[in-house]
Design a protein around this motif. Structure first.
Motif, PDB file in Angstrom:
ATOM      1  N   UNK A   1       0.832  -1.217   0.000  1.00 43.16           N
ATOM      2  CA  UNK A   1       0.000   0.000   0.000  1.00 43.16           C
ATOM      3  C   UNK A   1       0.860   1.257   0.000  1.00 43.16           C
ATOM      4  N   UNK A   2       2.052   1.186   0.581  1.00 47.03           N
ATOM      5  CA  UNK A   2       2.938   2.359   0.521  1.00 47.03           C
ATOM      6  C   UNK A   2       3.293   2.651  -0.928  1.00 47.03           C
ATOM      7  N   UNK A   3       3.586   1.569  -1.653  1.00 45.89           N
ATOM      8  CA  UNK A   3       3.955   1.790  -3.049  1.00 45.89           C
ATOM      9  C   UNK A   3       2.742   2.258  -3.859  1.00 45.89           C
ATOM     10  N   UNK A   4       1.575   1.717  -3.527  1.00 47.32           N
ATOM     11  CA  UNK A   4       0.352   2.158  -4.213  1.00 47.32           C
ATOM     12  C   UNK A   4       0.159   3.658  -3.988  1.00 47.32           C
ATOM     13  N   UNK A   5       0.384   4.090  -2.755  1.00 50.89           N
ATOM     14  CA  UNK A   5       0.234   5.521  -2.457  1.00 50.89           C
ATOM     15  C   UNK A   5       1.239   6.342  -3.273  1.00 50.89           C
ATOM     16  N   UNK A   6       2.474   5.854  -3.311  1.00 49.96           N
ATOM     17  CA  UNK A   6       3.502   6.574  -4.064  1.00 49.96           C
ATOM     18  C   UNK A   6       3.079   6.735  -5.530  1.00 49.96           C
ATOM     19  N   UNK A   7       2.516   5.661  -6.058  1.00 57.11           N
ATOM     20  CA  UNK A   7       2.135   5.668  -7.466  1.00 57.11           C
ATOM     21  C   UNK A   7       0.902   6.557  -7.705  1.00 57.11           C
ATOM     22  N   UNK A   8      -0.063   6.499  -6.800  1.00 55.52           N
ATOM     23  CA  UNK A   8      -1.240   7.378  -6.950  1.00 55.52           C
ATOM     24  C   UNK A   8      -0.783   8.841  -6.831  1.00 55.52           C
ATOM     25  N   UNK A   9       0.119   9.099  -5.900  1.00 56.46           N
ATOM     26  CA  UNK A   9       0.614  10.477  -5.759  1.00 56.46           C
ATOM     27  C   UNK A   9       1.338  10.928  -7.025  1.00 56.46           C
ATOM     28  N   UNK A  10       2.023   9.994  -7.661  1.00 54.86           N
ATOM     29  CA  UNK A  10       2.688  10.330  -8.930  1.00 54.86           C
ATOM     30  C   UNK A  10       1.645  10.731  -9.978  1.00 54.86           C
ATOM     31  N   UNK A  11       0.550   9.983 -10.037  1.00 55.53           N
ATOM     32  CA  UNK A  11      -0.529  10.333 -10.965  1.00 55.53           C
ATOM     33  C   UNK A  11      -1.083  11.724 -10.636  1.00 55.53           C
ATOM     34  N   UNK A  12      -1.326  11.956  -9.347  1.00 55.26           N
ATOM     35  CA  UNK A  12      -1.889  13.249  -8.951  1.00 55.26           C
ATOM     36  C   UNK A  12      -0.935  14.381  -9.309  1.00 55.26           C
ATOM     37  N   UNK A  13       0.354  14.125  -9.123  1.00 52.29           N
ATOM     38  CA  UNK A  13       1.326  15.153  -9.457  1.00 52.29           C
ATOM     39  C   UNK A  13       1.289  15.475 -10.959  1.00 52.29           C
ATOM     40  N   UNK A  14       1.126  14.446 -11.775  1.00 56.82           N
ATOM     41  CA  UNK A  14       1.023  14.672 -13.219  1.00 56.82           C
ATOM     42  C   UNK A  14      -0.213  15.523 -13.525  1.00 56.82           C
ATOM     43  N   UNK A  15      -1.269  15.330 -12.751  1.00 55.62           N
ATOM     44  CA  UNK A  15      -2.494  16.096 -12.973  1.00 55.62           C
ATOM     45  C   UNK A  15      -2.430  17.458 -12.270  1.00 55.62           C
ATOM     46  N   UNK A  16      -1.290  17.729 -11.631  1.00 56.27           N
ATOM     47  CA  UNK A  16      -1.103  18.966 -10.847  1.00 56.27           C
ATOM     48  C   UNK A  16      -2.170  19.101  -9.764  1.00 56.27           C
ATOM     49  N   UNK A  17      -2.467  17.974  -9.124  1.00 57.90           N
ATOM     50  CA  UNK A  17      -3.410  17.976  -8.006  1.00 57.90           C
ATOM     51  C   UNK A  17      -2.622  17.770  -6.713  1.00 57.90           C
ATOM     52  N   UNK A  18      -2.796  18.699  -5.781  1.00 58.69           N
ATOM     53  CA  UNK A  18      -2.060  18.605  -4.518  1.00 58.69           C
ATOM     54  C   UNK A  18      -2.825  17.735  -3.528  1.00 58.69           C
ATOM     55  N   UNK A  19      -2.159  16.751  -2.924  1.00 54.37           N
ATOM     56  CA  UNK A  19      -2.858  15.868  -1.981  1.00 54.37           C
ATOM     57  C   UNK A  19      -3.066  16.551  -0.631  1.00 54.37           C
ATOM     58  N   UNK A  20      -3.865  15.927   0.230  1.00 49.59           N
ATOM     59  CA  UNK A  20      -4.009  16.419   1.606  1.00 49.59           C
ATOM     60  C   UNK A  20      -3.694  15.261   2.551  1.00 49.59           C
ATOM     61  N   UNK A  21      -3.234  15.593   3.740  1.00 51.23           N
ATOM     62  CA  UNK A  21      -2.862  14.542   4.700  1.00 51.23           C
ATOM     63  C   UNK A  21      -4.114  13.855   5.266  1.00 51.23           C
TER      64      UNK A  21
END
Ligand code: ARG
Length: 567
Positions: free
Chosen positions: A545-565
């Protein structure tokens, strides 16, 4: 990636299609073999070759000519390890360091930034990030509309209101210009534009002011610089709220110094000719089905137009960056303009033959009535007002959340609101129109930015509760179906990126981010990580799941979407 790893070249010649979509678990690849006559024999032959590959647990022929292959857990786990160790997370580096100039944003100075420019900013930013991720060297240029009639209109109106300003004296050479501000410009442009529609004398003055500005009248240049200063500061503020930024803040005016050269090239190549008083270049092709008017380079009063500055800008870009590609992220209704410009550029050899000039046209953002999105009173919605609207809608929605502290509330609301708008836009193929529906975009369910941000916060929470932030646990085994499914989705992500960059379409990234989030949810539902007593298994899952999060965050970064904690 899977395909390259598991196929030898000799196989490629007899394979018709690969597919991973037919199996709901995506845990097998299906191959359809060419030539329906000899299908089963060939399939058996292929099966025998493939079976020798230790990556496969099971290879079966399914009539009439399908081969189902199931990969071993060990193979999948090894592949995941390779991706996890790869600085690019398995995203194919297709760019080979080639340079791409991306022209997006395209706001017009002195006019408020409106919704029409929103899509260009959102899509362009995402394409820039996607191309960089895939190994291209990308230069982003906002290409301000800072040289046209809108400036003439503002200058003419300012002059009528303030005839005593020093800069309006015909003999002005240098001196100060009174400070302007964004509110003033926002009021003055629509006023002057409206006035020019009914007042012929004023309209003529505005045209004259435009021509005088372009010819370098010092007083007008001074006011223009002040308009530019105020506009750019305002634009930068809005773009930064959207997480959009540019390497270059060039404008149409920066192309001015290349216009003489452009005219010279067109003249030398015998392409320029006179037509109804204007100087034009023919760009018609025999194969054209619709009429293709010539492109106007100089109007009868010798002034330049939109096509002129775009062509001159191509000279500048080619000289400064020698890009392999120039992409224009602009409303698709400007298609004719760009067809003319690109044909003329190629004809005049402003760029090498193989330089890709492409309009990545986008559709319209509509309201619920299916017409271009408007404010409640029917006016054009300003971008700053839209940001305000979505932020307060998100704030309202988060009001009841126990996970959002008072202190973080505004910032989280801003991120959730912007994520909703961006994802709501990017999930559609860029060329399509879509309906702006803030309630739908903010929903916690379905393909929304909110759902993705929420998924990340769920993973954050598990990692917090298990105290495993920064843990170096690795995935070593596969225990359950849902886990295998998640792993396969991760492994196929590189291909999705490849597809997205080939088609210049961020919607594939949105879809894949959603797919990862859904499969993660299923995995989390089926496997109780927190309560798991087998420590090895638990660590394995945490790593996954850590890697899944890393990968989803990578997608969000490509979409220029900032995550929240939390949310
Ligand atoms: N300023 C233009 C508009 O508002 C868009 C500019 C697009 N880029 C270009 N190189 N023409 O329509």
């Amino acid at each position: 990636m899977l395909q390259q790893k598991s196929t030898s070249n000799s196989l490629a010649s007899i394979i018709d299609t690969w597919s991973d979509e037919n199996n709901p678990l995506y845990d097998t690849l299906q191959i359809k073999v060419k030539d329906s006559e000899k299908i089963s024999n060939t399939a058996e032959e292929v099966k025998n070759i493939i079976s020798e590959n230790p990556a496969f647990l099971k290879v079966e022929v399914a009539k009439p000519g399908f081969i189902n292959m199931t990969m071993t857990d060990e193979y999948l786990v090894t592949l995941l390890g390779e991706i996890a160790d790869d600085e690019h997370l398995g995203i194919p580096q297709a760019g080979g360091n080639d340079t791409i100039v991306i022209d997006y944003g395209g706001p017009n100075v002195a006019k408020p930034l409106h919704i029409g420019h929103l899509r260009s900013a959102i899509i362009g930013e995402s394409l820039k990030r996607l191309a960089r991720e895939c190994g291209y060297n990308v230069i982003s240029d906002v290409h301000l509309g800072d040289w046209g009639l809108q400036i003439g209109l503002v200058i003419a109106e300012l002059e009528e209101r303030n005839p005593d300003w020093e800069c309006f004296r015909p003999d002005f050479t240098e001196g100060t210009v009174p400070e302007l501000d964004a509110d003033m410009l926002n009021e003055i442009y629509p006023f002057a534009s409206q006035k020019s529609k009914t007042d012929e004398v004023f309209k003529a003055r505005a045209h004259q002011a435009t021509a005088d500005l372009q010819n370098g009248r010092p007083g007008y240049i001074a006011v223009w610089k002040e308009i530019l200063r105020v506009s750019i500061a305002d634009l930068k503020g809005n773009y930064s709220k959207l997480g959009v930024d540019f390497d270059l803040w060039y404008g149409e005016s920066d192309a001015d110094k290349y216009i003489d050269e452009l005219v010279q090239i067109l003249t030398d190549k015998n392409l320029l000719h006179e037509s109804e008083g204007a100087m034009v270049v023919d760009v018609e092709l025999e194969s054209d089905k619709a009429p293709m008017p010539p492109v106007i380079i100089k109007k009868s009063d010798n002034s330049s137009i939109y096509a002129t500055t775009d062509l001159a800008t191509i000279i500048q870009r080619n000289r400064d960056f020698a890009p392999k590609k120039i992409w224009y992220v602009v409303d698709k209704r400007q298609d004719l303009h760009f067809t003319q410009v690109f044909r003329c550029a190629k004809k005049a050899e402003l760029v090498p033959e193989d330089t890709e000039l492409e309009l990545l046209g986008f559709g319209t953002m509509n309201g619920n009535d299916g017409k271009p999105y408007k404010t409640r009173d029917g006016g054009v919605m300003k971008l700053s007002d839209l940001i305000e609207t979505v932020t307060s809608a998100a704030a309202e929605k988060l009001r009841s959340s126990e996970f959002v502290s008072e202190k973080d509330h505004d910032e989280i609301a801003r991120r959730v609101g912007i994520a909703a708008v961006k994802f709501g836009d990017l999930i559609n193929h860029r060329s399509k129109d879509y309906i702006f529906d803030i309630d739908k975009f903010l929903s916690f369910e379905g393909k929304t930015g909110t759902y993705l941000l929420y998924t990340v916060t769920r993973i954050n929470s598990i990692i917090r509760k298990t105290n495993s932030e920064g843990s170096d646990a690795k995935v070593n085994a596969i225990y359950t179906d849902a886990e295998r499914e998640l792993l396969l989705a991760i492994l196929l992500t590189g291909d999705v990126f490849r597809h997205a960059i080939d088609e210049k379409a961020p919607n594939y990234i949105c879809d894949n981010a959603y797919k990862l989030a859904v499969i993660f949810s299923k995995f989390y539902h089926d496997n109780h990580i927190l309560g798991e007593t087998d420590e090895t298994k638990k660590q394995n899952w945490i790593a996954l799941i850590s890697f899944t999060r890393k990968l989803i965050l990578k997608h969000l970064d490509i979409l220029a979407i900032e995550p929240v904690e939390n949310m």
